[in-house]
Design an enzyme around this catalytic site. Structure first.
Site, short mmCIF file in Angstrom:
data_model
loop_
_atom_site.label_atom_id
_atom_site.label_comp_id
_atom_site.label_asym_id
_atom_site.label_seq_id
_atom_site.Cartn_x
_atom_site.Cartn_y
_atom_site.Cartn_z
N ARG A 223 -24.94 -29.58 -63.17
CA ARG A 223 -25.84 -28.75 -63.95
C ARG A 223 -25.17 -27.38 -64.09
O ARG A 223 -24.49 -26.90 -63.16
CB ARG A 223 -27.19 -28.58 -63.21
CG ARG A 223 -28.11 -29.81 -63.31
CD ARG A 223 -28.72 -29.95 -64.70
NE ARG A 223 -29.69 -31.03 -64.79
CZ ARG A 223 -29.38 -32.30 -65.09
NH1 ARG A 223 -28.10 -32.63 -65.24
NH2 ARG A 223 -30.32 -33.22 -65.19
N GLU A 252 -28.52 -24.37 -72.41
CA GLU A 252 -28.13 -25.46 -73.30
C GLU A 252 -29.11 -25.53 -74.45
O GLU A 252 -30.31 -25.38 -74.24
CB GLU A 252 -28.10 -26.79 -72.53
CG GLU A 252 -27.03 -26.82 -71.44
CD GLU A 252 -26.98 -28.16 -70.70
OE1 GLU A 252 -27.76 -29.08 -71.03
OE2 GLU A 252 -26.16 -28.26 -69.78
N HIS A 271 -23.22 -31.82 -73.06
CA HIS A 271 -24.05 -32.53 -72.08
C HIS A 271 -24.20 -34.00 -72.48
O HIS A 271 -25.29 -34.51 -72.70
CB HIS A 271 -25.42 -31.87 -71.93
CG HIS A 271 -26.11 -32.30 -70.66
ND1 HIS A 271 -27.08 -31.56 -70.04
CD2 HIS A 271 -25.97 -33.41 -69.90
CE1 HIS A 271 -27.51 -32.19 -68.95
NE2 HIS A 271 -26.85 -33.33 -68.86
C1 8YV Z 1 -28.93 -36.74 -69.53
C2 8YV Z 1 -28.52 -36.02 -67.16
O1 8YV Z 1 -28.07 -36.29 -70.51
O2 8YV Z 1 -29.65 -37.86 -66.25
C3 8YV Z 1 -29.40 -36.63 -66.13
O3 8YV Z 1 -29.81 -35.89 -65.21
O4 8YV Z 1 -28.18 -34.89 -67.09
C4 8YV Z 1 -28.05 -36.82 -68.31
O5 8YV Z 1 -27.88 -38.15 -67.99
C5 8YV Z 1 -30.05 -35.73 -69.59
O6 8YV Z 1 -30.81 -35.73 -68.46
C6 8YV Z 1 -30.96 -36.04 -70.80
O7 8YV Z 1 -31.42 -37.33 -70.73
#
Ligand code: 8YV
Length: 310
Positions: A223, A252, A271
């Site tokens: 993150r 973001e 992302h």
């Molecule tokens: C996704 C992520 O892009 O699962 C997570 O925590 O960061 C990624 O797999 C995001 O969460 C949106 O679905």
């Protein structure tokens, strides 16, 4: 009377049909601010919420007295106040495992990334990966999958910092545990995969970058807020570290005006760690299975807060 669900995320037609056969389903656009008071009438009768990037606040939970489960289509849940849910007996489910390999593929893409814009000379030479030292900050499912790629695919030495030792990986990969500061000084590639928590927020800042080798390459697929982004920009601009590969950012989408979009020694991705057709479908299906099981009185597959069921 069917239980009521709000869907605010990308589900396939089949997944929506599965839920609609069991529950009253209200599909909201991603742009809908769930916690907007205008939605409180809808929330008053909702038993489940499923989606990604959900903005859950204590005020929203207060407006949803019948809410029993939130199923996030993500493995991370730093955007959700887990303790508030647990206090109210609301289950939180996430989607681990199904995205591990894809996200590790993305992480290794960043480790290998380089930019080719002309016939290259030393200014554009990359860094060897094989035989180098890969430092994993965080050694959970995704961190271990990245480490396997490095050790088994590229003959890298793997060192790791983690809250707990991982003896099985030490025997499988020859991985060695280090304190964070030791890892930063020793690694050629530093790859961050820790979840964002109160303990890991701004875990890596100016002091930590200063410990890295000037030839060091920093990778973040965790993150954005695990890193002090302005300290990262300074470190990159002033040669404290060589380069960075980033899939996540403090804010973001990353602002087009961010220096990170202009630096020749940065590869920035939007992302997309888990963003393949297969994996995003698998994540959505896991969330659908979680919320179906929870509302049918069974244990979900991936329950974050066991205490909510006590
Ligand atoms: C996704 C992520 O892009 O699962 C997570 O925590 O960061 C990624 O797999 C995001 O969460 C949106 O679905």
């Amino acid at each position: 009377m069917k239980k009521q669900l709000v869907v605010q995320g990308r589900l396939s037609d089949a997944q929506l049909a599965e839920l609609s056969g069991l529950f009253e389903v209200e599909v909201l656009p991603k742009t809908t601010a769930l916690n907007d008071p205008a939605n409180h009438a809808l929330l008053a009768n909702v038993h489940g919420i499923i989606g990604s990037g959900l903005a859950i606040t204590p005020q929203l939970l207060d407006a949803a007295p019948k809410l029993k489960v939130i199923a996030t289509i993500s493995v991370g849940y730093d955007n959700i106040p887990v303790d508030e849910l647990t206090k109210r007996g609301i289950m939180l489910c996430n989607t681990p495992d199904v995205l591990t390999e894809t996200t590790a593929d993305t992480g290794f893409t960043l480790i290998m990334a380089d930019k080719w814009q002309a016939s290259i000379g030393p200014a554009l030479f990359g860094s060897d990966v094989h035989g180098k030292t890969l430092g994993m900050v965080g050694f959970g499912r995704i961190g271990q999958a990245v480490a396997r790629r490095g050790a088994l695919g590229f003959g890298m030495k793997v060192i790791y910092s983690n809250a707990s030792p991982k003896p099985e990986l030490e025997s499988e990969l020859g991985a060695q545990r280090r304190e964070l500061n030791e890892l930063l000084a020793e690694a050629d590639f530093v790859c961050v995969t820790v979840p964002l928590t109160a303990e890991t927020e701004r875990l890596v800042g100016a002091q930590e970058f200063a410990l890295m080798k000037p030839s060091g390459i920093f990778i973040n697929i965790a993150r954005g807020k695990v890193v002090d982004e302005s300290a990262l920009i300074d470190a990159l601009e002033n040669g404290v570290i060589q380069a960075a590969g980033l899939d996540v950012f403090e804010q973001e989408p990353l602002r087009a005006t961010s220096p990170l979009t202009k630096m020749p020694n940065v590869v920035a991705l939007p992302h997309i760690g888990s963003a393949t057709h297969e994996t995003r479908d698998a994540m959505a299906q896991r969330a659908v299975n979680n919320i179906r099981l929870a509302l049918q009185g069974e244990r979900p597959i991936s329950l974050v807060n066991e205490e909510a069921c006590r």
